[in-house]
Scaffold this motif. Structure first.
Motif, short mmCIF file in Angstrom:
data_model
loop_
_atom_site.label_atom_id
_atom_site.label_comp_id
_atom_site.label_asym_id
_atom_site.label_seq_id
_atom_site.Cartn_x
_atom_site.Cartn_y
_atom_site.Cartn_z
N GLU A 1 -22.34 13.93 11.02
CA GLU A 1 -20.97 13.49 11.25
C GLU A 1 -20.42 13.99 12.57
OE1 GLU A 1 -18.61 14.61 7.95
OE2 GLU A 1 -19.61 13.26 6.55
N GLY A 2 -21.25 14.62 13.38
CA GLY A 2 -20.80 15.10 14.68
C GLY A 2 -20.67 16.61 14.72
N GLY A 3 -20.93 17.15 15.88
CA GLY A 3 -20.87 18.59 16.04
C GLY A 3 -21.95 19.06 17.00
N ALA A 4 -21.91 20.34 17.34
CA ALA A 4 -22.86 20.88 18.30
C ALA A 4 -24.27 20.91 17.70
CB ALA A 4 -22.43 22.29 18.72
N ALA A 5 -25.26 20.50 18.51
CA ALA A 5 -26.65 20.53 18.10
C ALA A 5 -27.29 21.84 18.53
CB ALA A 5 -27.42 19.35 18.69
N GLN A 6 -28.24 22.33 17.75
CA GLN A 6 -28.96 23.56 18.06
C GLN A 6 -30.44 23.23 18.22
OE1 GLN A 6 -27.76 27.04 15.64
NE2 GLN A 6 -26.38 25.63 14.56
N ARG A 7 -31.16 24.13 18.90
CA ARG A 7 -32.57 23.87 19.20
C ARG A 7 -33.39 25.13 18.92
NH1 ARG A 7 -35.05 20.72 24.38
NH2 ARG A 7 -37.05 21.82 24.59
N VAL A 8 -34.55 24.92 18.29
CA VAL A 8 -35.46 26.01 17.97
C VAL A 8 -36.81 25.69 18.60
CG1 VAL A 8 -36.66 27.23 16.11
CG2 VAL A 8 -34.26 26.56 15.82
N GLU A 9 -37.41 26.67 19.28
CA GLU A 9 -38.73 26.50 19.89
C GLU A 9 -39.80 27.00 18.92
OE1 GLU A 9 -39.10 25.01 22.73
OE2 GLU A 9 -36.96 24.87 23.22
N VAL A 10 -40.84 26.20 18.72
CA VAL A 10 -41.94 26.56 17.84
C VAL A 10 -43.23 26.53 18.65
CG1 VAL A 10 -43.20 25.98 15.72
CG2 VAL A 10 -40.73 25.55 15.87
N PRO A 11 -43.99 27.61 18.71
CA PRO A 11 -45.22 27.63 19.52
C PRO A 11 -46.29 26.71 18.96
CG PRO A 11 -45.04 29.63 18.21
CD PRO A 11 -43.76 28.90 18.03
N ALA A 12 -47.28 26.40 19.81
CA ALA A 12 -48.40 25.55 19.39
C ALA A 12 -49.18 26.22 18.27
CB ALA A 12 -49.32 25.28 20.58
N GLY A 13 -49.71 25.42 17.38
CA GLY A 13 -50.47 25.95 16.26
C GLY A 13 -49.65 26.10 15.00
N ASN B 1 -46.60 24.44 12.44
CA ASN B 1 -46.02 23.14 12.10
C ASN B 1 -44.88 23.29 11.10
OD1 ASN B 1 -47.61 23.85 9.92
ND2 ASN B 1 -48.08 21.71 9.39
N CYS B 2 -44.18 24.43 11.15
CA CYS B 2 -43.03 24.60 10.26
C CYS B 2 -42.11 25.66 10.85
CB CYS B 2 -43.46 25.00 8.84
SG CYS B 2 -44.30 26.59 8.76
N THR B 3 -40.85 25.60 10.44
CA THR B 3 -39.87 26.60 10.82
C THR B 3 -38.73 26.54 9.83
OG1 THR B 3 -38.51 27.45 12.64
CG2 THR B 3 -38.54 25.07 12.33
N THR B 4 -37.95 27.61 9.76
CA THR B 4 -36.78 27.68 8.87
C THR B 4 -35.52 27.65 9.71
OG1 THR B 4 -38.01 28.94 7.21
CG2 THR B 4 -35.60 29.00 7.10
N LEU B 5 -34.65 26.72 9.42
CA LEU B 5 -33.37 26.59 10.12
C LEU B 5 -32.33 27.43 9.41
CD1 LEU B 5 -33.41 22.74 10.79
CD2 LEU B 5 -34.47 24.58 12.11
N GLN B 6 -31.65 28.30 10.17
CA GLN B 6 -30.68 29.23 9.59
C GLN B 6 -29.27 28.88 10.09
OE1 GLN B 6 -31.58 31.54 7.44
NE2 GLN B 6 -33.79 31.82 7.76
N GLY B 7 -28.28 29.48 9.44
CA GLY B 7 -26.89 29.34 9.86
C GLY B 7 -26.31 27.95 9.64
N LEU B 8 -26.76 27.25 8.60
CA LEU B 8 -26.26 25.91 8.31
C LEU B 8 -25.00 25.96 7.45
CD1 LEU B 8 -29.68 24.18 7.53
CD2 LEU B 8 -28.57 24.53 9.74
N ALA B 9 -24.33 24.84 7.37
CA ALA B 9 -23.12 24.74 6.55
C ALA B 9 -23.48 24.15 5.19
CB ALA B 9 -22.08 23.86 7.24
N PRO B 10 -22.94 24.66 4.10
CA PRO B 10 -23.24 24.11 2.77
C PRO B 10 -22.75 22.68 2.61
CG PRO B 10 -22.23 26.29 2.62
CD PRO B 10 -22.06 25.85 4.03
N GLY B 11 -23.46 21.89 1.82
CA GLY B 11 -23.05 20.52 1.52
C GLY B 11 -22.92 19.64 2.75
N THR B 12 -23.85 19.74 3.70
CA THR B 12 -23.75 19.02 4.97
C THR B 12 -25.06 18.28 5.24
OG1 THR B 12 -22.26 20.72 5.85
CG2 THR B 12 -23.29 19.24 7.44
N ALA B 13 -24.94 17.05 5.76
CA ALA B 13 -26.10 16.26 6.16
C ALA B 13 -26.41 16.53 7.62
CB ALA B 13 -25.85 14.78 5.92
N TYR B 14 -27.67 16.81 7.92
CA TYR B 14 -28.12 17.12 9.28
C TYR B 14 -29.16 16.10 9.73
CZ TYR B 14 -25.87 21.73 9.19
OH TYR B 14 -24.96 22.75 9.14
#
Length: 445
Positions: free
Chosen positions: A372-384, A386-399
């Motif tokens: 619905e709009g808002g600042a985007a964040q970016r996470v760098e994941v090294p080669a090798g 294929n997963c990461t955990t996104l933190q600091g999200l808002a409850p009940g929100t579509a991303y």
């Protein structure tokens, strides 16, 4: 004297109204043209999602003023092979088209959208197949965002024919790639929305479609490397004036061309043009009845296809000696699918599957932000990894989550998916500790 005065006033009033109507020109034309719905009916779409999309398309088409001679609609399914549910002119009312949409069955199979687009161009939008020249053409592509074959080239060919492309993505797919294949501006022609929220864009999209089917100005269609067709709404009539068309190469003003057309003309094709060239076109309505301003448009012809076909020598030329075939380099393909798991009110886990046989990525970038709009964040994941955990999200929100693979060549390939965080439990207020009660006599122990 009084009757003559009243007659003179009435005559003056009629003349004033006639002048006013002449200044305004003819009324705006009703919507007309060919409207194509391209529906993702492959196995990548769940039965629930297909039913919701089918309901949405039915609601979209129901109020449209369909008519076999003006506004026509057609529906094609995307699967392993394209399938025409109903063709142009088959239904003469929006209600009949809605019933046909709701009765359609999911085709399943692979998501060959590029094949379906080529089919639409050759079998439905081509004049040889019965398409009407000079009328607006609109494509509404409803997709889950993925395709098993390239979409860009066949979609560009449709846009070169003058087709206006609307895209409705139900939460997956590469946002940047979909923006590139939709008609410009993307913010008007691309909708990224959850399948349960399609009703939100219903009226806006229907209004945009009707606007595209009611052209009010000069526009170019069927653009090739040596020609293009100019079309415009009926501004004059055969007995109310004529048009003067002018065409000037932007880099060569002295090479201007001019063509006079009758007042009932609505299109003209310029041929014998140079490839990859800017042309300035002008439409000048000449009339003693209507006061209309000239309209201007800049059109860029497509580049020419150069060089002989691979494996076919030019006439009179000796065939080139056979060379040993080089082993093809691995393709630089991004993730094939994104998996969302371990969803918490303020975090979730993103995993992805690299494409089989693709070159290894140097690194991955995971970008996420609220739909619905808002600042985007970016996470760098090294080669090798294929997963990461996104933190600091808002409850009940579509991303919207986009995973981008970066390769050694500098090229990037991305895939997007929608992720939702669950609602968090309500926090109860913490009890305030009470102060200890003093002993008798006012002294504490």
């Amino acid at each position: 004297m009084l009757p003559w005065t009243a007659f003179g006033l009435a005559l003056s009033l009629r003349l004033a109204l006639a002048r006013s109507g002449a200044a305004r020109g003819p009324p705006a034309s009703a919507p007309g043209g060919d409207l194509m719905f391209l529906l993702d009916s492959s196995a990548s779409v769940s039965h629930y999602e297909f039913s919701r999309v089918r309901e949405f398309v039915g609601q979209l088409v129901a109020p449209l003023p369909l008519d076999t001679g003006a506004l026509r609609a057609s529906l094609v399914h995307v699967g392993s092979r394209p399938y025409t549910e109903f063709s142009f002119g088959q239904h003469s009312s929006g209600k009949a088209a809605q019933d046909a949409v709701l009765a359609s069955a999911q085709r399943m199979g692979d998501t060959h959208t590029g094949l379906a687009l080529a089919y639409v161009k050759e079998q439905l939008f081509a004049e040889a197949a019965g398409a009407r020249p000079g009328v607006p053409k609109v494509l509404v592509w409803v997709t889950d965002g993925g395709s098993s074959d390239p979409v860009g080239p066949p979609m560009q060919e449709l846009k070169d024919l003058g087709v206006t492309v609307f895209i409705v993505s139900t939460g997956r797919g590469n946002f940047l790639e979909l923006s590139a294949v939709a008609s410009a501006p993307a913010e008007k022609h691309l909708h990224f929305v959850d399948v349960d929220d399609l009703h939100i864009i219903l009226q806006e999209l229907r209004g945009s479609i009707l606007d595209a089917m009611r052209p009010q100005q000069l526009h170019a269609t069927e653009i090739t490397s040596s020609s293009f067709r100019l079309a415009w709404p009926p501004l004059l009539t055969a007995d109310a004036g004529y048009y003067v068309l002018e065409l000037v190469p932007s880099a060569q003003p002295v090479a201007a061309r001019r063509q006079q057309l009758p007042g009932d003309a609505t299109d003209w094709t310029w041929a014998g043009l140079n490839p990859d060239t800017d042309y300035d076109a002008a439409l000048v309505p000449e009339s003693n009845v209507h006061l209309l301003r000239p309209q201007h448009l800049r059109v860029h012809t497509r580049p020419a296809e150069v060089g002989p076909r691979v494996g076919v020598p030019e006439s009179g030329a000796d065939p080139a000696p056979t060379q040993p075939a080089a082993f093809p380099a691995p393709a630089e393909a991004g993730p094939e699918r994104i998996i969302i798991s371990h969803a918490r009110p303020r975090s979730l886990r993103v995993s992805w599957a690299p494409a089989l046989g693709a070159a290894a990525a140097l690194a991955y970038h995971v970008q996420f932000g609220p739909l619905e709009g808002g600042a985007a964040q970016r996470v760098e994941v090294p080669a090798g990894r294929n997963c990461t955990t996104l933190q600091g999200l808002a409850p009940g929100t579509a991303y919207l989550v986009t995973v981008t693979a970066a390769f050694r060549s500098g090229r990037e390939s991305a895939l997007s998916a929608k992720a939702c965080t669950p609602d968090g439990p309500r926090q109860r207020p913490r009890p305030v500790p009470r102060a200890p009660r003093p002993h008798a006599g006012g002294r504490e122990p």
